[in-house]
Design a protein around this motif. Sequence first.
Motif, PDB file in Angstrom:
ATOM      1  N   LYS A  19      87.031   4.571  41.460  1.00 12.59           N
ATOM      2  CA  LYS A  19      86.294   5.824  41.304  1.00 12.59           C
ATOM      3  C   LYS A  19      86.603   6.785  42.446  1.00 12.59           C
ATOM      4  O   LYS A  19      86.909   7.961  42.207  1.00 12.59           O
ATOM      5  CB  LYS A  19      84.792   5.513  41.230  1.00 12.59           C
ATOM      6  N   SER A  20      86.533   6.303  43.668  1.00 14.41           N
ATOM      7  CA  SER A  20      86.772   7.185  44.826  1.00 14.41           C
ATOM      8  C   SER A  20      88.179   7.779  44.773  1.00 14.41           C
ATOM      9  O   SER A  20      88.375   8.968  45.039  1.00 14.41           O
ATOM     10  CB  SER A  20      86.622   6.395  46.129  1.00 14.41           C
ATOM     11  N   ARG A  24      89.522  11.836  44.128  1.00 11.39           N
ATOM     12  CA  ARG A  24      90.382  12.491  45.123  1.00 11.39           C
ATOM     13  C   ARG A  24      91.712  12.922  44.520  1.00 11.39           C
ATOM     14  O   ARG A  24      92.269  13.956  44.909  1.00 11.39           O
ATOM     15  CB  ARG A  24      90.576  11.559  46.317  1.00 11.39           C
ATOM     16  N   THR A  92      79.943  12.057  45.026  1.00 11.15           N
ATOM     17  CA  THR A  92      81.269  12.344  45.585  1.00 11.15           C
ATOM     18  C   THR A  92      81.738  13.722  45.127  1.00 11.15           C
ATOM     19  O   THR A  92      82.272  14.503  45.915  1.00 11.15           O
ATOM     20  CB  THR A  92      82.276  11.261  45.161  1.00 11.15           C
ATOM     21  N   ARG A  95      79.642  16.555  47.029  1.00 11.27           N
ATOM     22  CA  ARG A  95      79.826  16.664  48.483  1.00 11.27           C
ATOM     23  C   ARG A  95      81.262  17.095  48.813  1.00 11.27           C
ATOM     24  O   ARG A  95      81.473  17.975  49.652  1.00 11.27           O
ATOM     25  CB  ARG A  95      79.440  15.352  49.149  1.00 11.27           C
ATOM     26  N   SER A 164      79.861   7.940  56.579  1.00  8.00           N
ATOM     27  CA  SER A 164      79.900   8.374  55.183  1.00  8.00           C
ATOM     28  C   SER A 164      81.238   9.024  54.877  1.00  8.00           C
ATOM     29  O   SER A 164      81.615  10.024  55.493  1.00  8.00           O
ATOM     30  CB  SER A 164      78.775   9.387  54.907  1.00  8.00           C
ATOM     31  N   ALA A 165      81.945   8.457  53.902  1.00 10.03           N
ATOM     32  CA  ALA A 165      83.237   9.010  53.517  1.00 10.03           C
ATOM     33  C   ALA A 165      83.064  10.365  52.833  1.00 10.03           C
ATOM     34  O   ALA A 165      83.967  11.203  52.886  1.00 10.03           O
ATOM     35  CB  ALA A 165      83.969   8.049  52.592  1.00 10.03           C
ATOM     36  N   GLN A 166      81.918  10.575  52.210  1.00  7.06           N
ATOM     37  CA  GLN A 166      81.699  11.867  51.550  1.00  7.06           C
ATOM     38  C   GLN A 166      81.554  12.964  52.592  1.00  7.06           C
ATOM     39  O   GLN A 166      82.109  14.058  52.444  1.00  7.06           O
ATOM     40  CB  GLN A 166      80.479  11.785  50.628  1.00  7.06           C
ATOM     41  N   ARG A 191      85.176   4.437  54.144  1.00  2.79           N
ATOM     42  CA  ARG A 191      86.392   4.363  53.319  1.00  2.79           C
ATOM     43  C   ARG A 191      87.337   5.513  53.664  1.00  2.79           C
ATOM     44  O   ARG A 191      86.896   6.657  53.841  1.00  2.79           O
ATOM     45  CB  ARG A 191      86.038   4.333  51.826  1.00  2.79           C
ATOM     46  N   ILE A 311      79.018  -1.105  50.995  1.00  4.06           N
ATOM     47  CA  ILE A 311      77.724  -0.471  50.718  1.00  4.06           C
ATOM     48  C   ILE A 311      77.388  -0.470  49.219  1.00  4.06           C
ATOM     49  O   ILE A 311      76.256  -0.730  48.830  1.00  4.06           O
ATOM     50  CB  ILE A 311      77.677   0.955  51.330  1.00  4.06           C
ATOM     51  N   ASP A 312      78.382  -0.208  48.362  1.00  2.00           N
ATOM     52  CA  ASP A 312      78.098  -0.120  46.927  1.00  2.00           C
ATOM     53  C   ASP A 312      77.931  -1.502  46.291  1.00  2.00           C
ATOM     54  O   ASP A 312      77.483  -1.608  45.142  1.00  2.00           O
ATOM     55  CB  ASP A 312      79.226   0.644  46.219  1.00  2.00           C
ATOM     56  N   LYS A 339      71.177   6.449  47.758  1.00  2.40           N
ATOM     57  CA  LYS A 339      72.221   6.317  46.733  1.00  2.40           C
ATOM     58  C   LYS A 339      71.675   6.818  45.391  1.00  2.40           C
ATOM     59  O   LYS A 339      70.672   7.512  45.353  1.00  2.40           O
ATOM     60  CB  LYS A 339      72.694   4.860  46.666  1.00  2.40           C
TER      61      LYS A 339
HETATM   62  C1  S3P Z   1      82.073   7.402  48.213  1.00  3.00           C
HETATM   63  C2  S3P Z   1      81.465   7.169  49.426  1.00  3.00           C
HETATM   64  C3  S3P Z   1      80.243   6.360  49.588  1.00  3.00           C
HETATM   65  C4  S3P Z   1      79.988   5.505  48.338  1.00  3.00           C
HETATM   66  C5  S3P Z   1      80.157   6.278  47.059  1.00  3.00           C
HETATM   67  C6  S3P Z   1      81.566   6.828  46.959  1.00  3.00           C
HETATM   68  C7  S3P Z   1      83.291   8.233  48.191  1.00  3.00           C
HETATM   69  O1  S3P Z   1      79.151   7.211  49.783  1.00  3.00           O
HETATM   70  O2  S3P Z   1      78.684   4.941  48.392  1.00  3.00           O
HETATM   71  O3  S3P Z   1      79.899   5.444  45.950  1.00  3.00           O
HETATM   72  O4  S3P Z   1      84.018   8.227  47.156  1.00  3.00           O
HETATM   73  O5  S3P Z   1      83.575   8.901  49.186  1.00  3.00           O
HETATM   74  P1  S3P Z   1      78.782   7.808  51.245  1.00  3.00           P
HETATM   75  O6  S3P Z   1      79.874   8.704  51.691  1.00  3.00           O
HETATM   76  O7  S3P Z   1      77.501   8.556  51.041  1.00  3.00           O
HETATM   77  O8  S3P Z   1      78.610   6.629  52.141  1.00  3.00           O
END
Ligand code: S3P
Length: 425
Positions: A19-20, A24, A92, A95, A164-166, A191, A311-312, A339
């Motif tokens: 998904k991530s 992207r 995602t 943000r 947070s990667a977001q 991530r 985390i997920d 979440k």
């Molecule tokens: C994601 C980052 C994570 C994750 C989400 C997907 C992303 O969230 O929980 O399912 O694709 O960057 P956070 O950035 O809020 O930790």
Amino acid sequence: MRITKAQRVEGTVRVPGDKSISHRAVMLGALAEGKTTIRGFLPGADCLSTIECFRRMGVTIEREGDLVTVYGKGWYGLEEPRQRLDVGNSGTTIRLMTGIIATQPFHAVLEGDESIAKRPMRRVVGPLREMGAKIDGRQNGEYTPLAIRGGKLHGISYRSPVASAQVKSAILLAGLQAEGTTSVEEPYLSRDHTERMLQAFGIDVQRAGNRVSVSGGQTLRGREIVVPGDISSAAFLIAAVMMVPGSSLVIEQVGINPTRSGIIDVVRAMGGHVEIVNERLVNEEPVADLHVAHAELRGTVIEGELIPRLIDEIPVIAVMAAVAQGRTIIRDAQELKVKETDRIATVASQLAKFGAKVTPTDDGMIIEGGAALVGAEIDSMGDHRIGMAMAIAGLAAEGETTIANAEAINVSFPGFANLLRQITR
Ligand code: S3P
């Protein structure tokens, strides 16, 4: 969705695309010069929301199943959207797009569903405002709808309070069109798919420890992206093997990026067997086949730098912990509260219905293992991962389990129920 106790889980399968990485690939493809082809794209509701948002900004995107073609027109090829951009359930999407739109010479309004309306946005709005962006929303930019008036930004050096990667990605994407250098430092490494994919698109990304920097004014070049299977989806199948004695499963082509693979470390620490086979690198992302075999699990402690790496997966880890021998402690996981649902509360309330012993805490939960699970009437609460985690618990529960609002699962794992039927007997 109905689940009954399984005798065995077995087979060789693939899970849908990450998904991530799918999000992207669409975003960077839309901002790049030239065509981007995406293979193995996740056609889940969240990633389809991202496609739809970019179409509304004038980008041509074709999709046939998991093959997507994005006709990028460069960073300033986006058009001012005539309507609000609907991100659906996708954190995602909203943000990262906030970071992108902050650089654009136009106005846009972003909003999503009931769950998105409760999720904190100031974590991205705050640093983007520091860069010079004009963003407003309910409660001074904390909640949607977000109204963005994009424009010229300047680079910042940002120390994020959350891993947070977001947040990191939103700032880096804005930084690519800001004046000077933009850097983000986080308490633990989240991530890093954005960093890796930016490099694949020809961007110079500087990385040192938990700090990453980009300089403004760089051009992305369209390319082919192959999306690996989502380890967060594979996690449910790994757990299914651990819940049902005698089971084994091969899951092919799974992304095992170290910032995502905490689930493998935890299952191994609990005594489960996960073998990584045929490891290779695909567009800067490590990919492998996972050979998974059942074992009796024991409790463990999950905390600190491990948390952002899984985390997920905490909902389904809690399910495994419920049947493991001994106690499992999860701490430092306050992020669960923000979440798709408050996952400390929803895991505790739904798992308790099976007879599991779960005590929610401020930053995680304590699970007393060894429970004999009984079938239950579960509600996903509109959270895809709660629905799937509880379906996996149902595989080990006496009698029948039903999941209400199971359609939420389509957010990240279309075909989940069919795949589960295919591998269980
Ligand atoms: C994601 C980052 C994570 C994750 C989400 C997907 C992303 O969230 O929980 O399912 O694709 O960057 P956070 O950035 O809020 O930790």
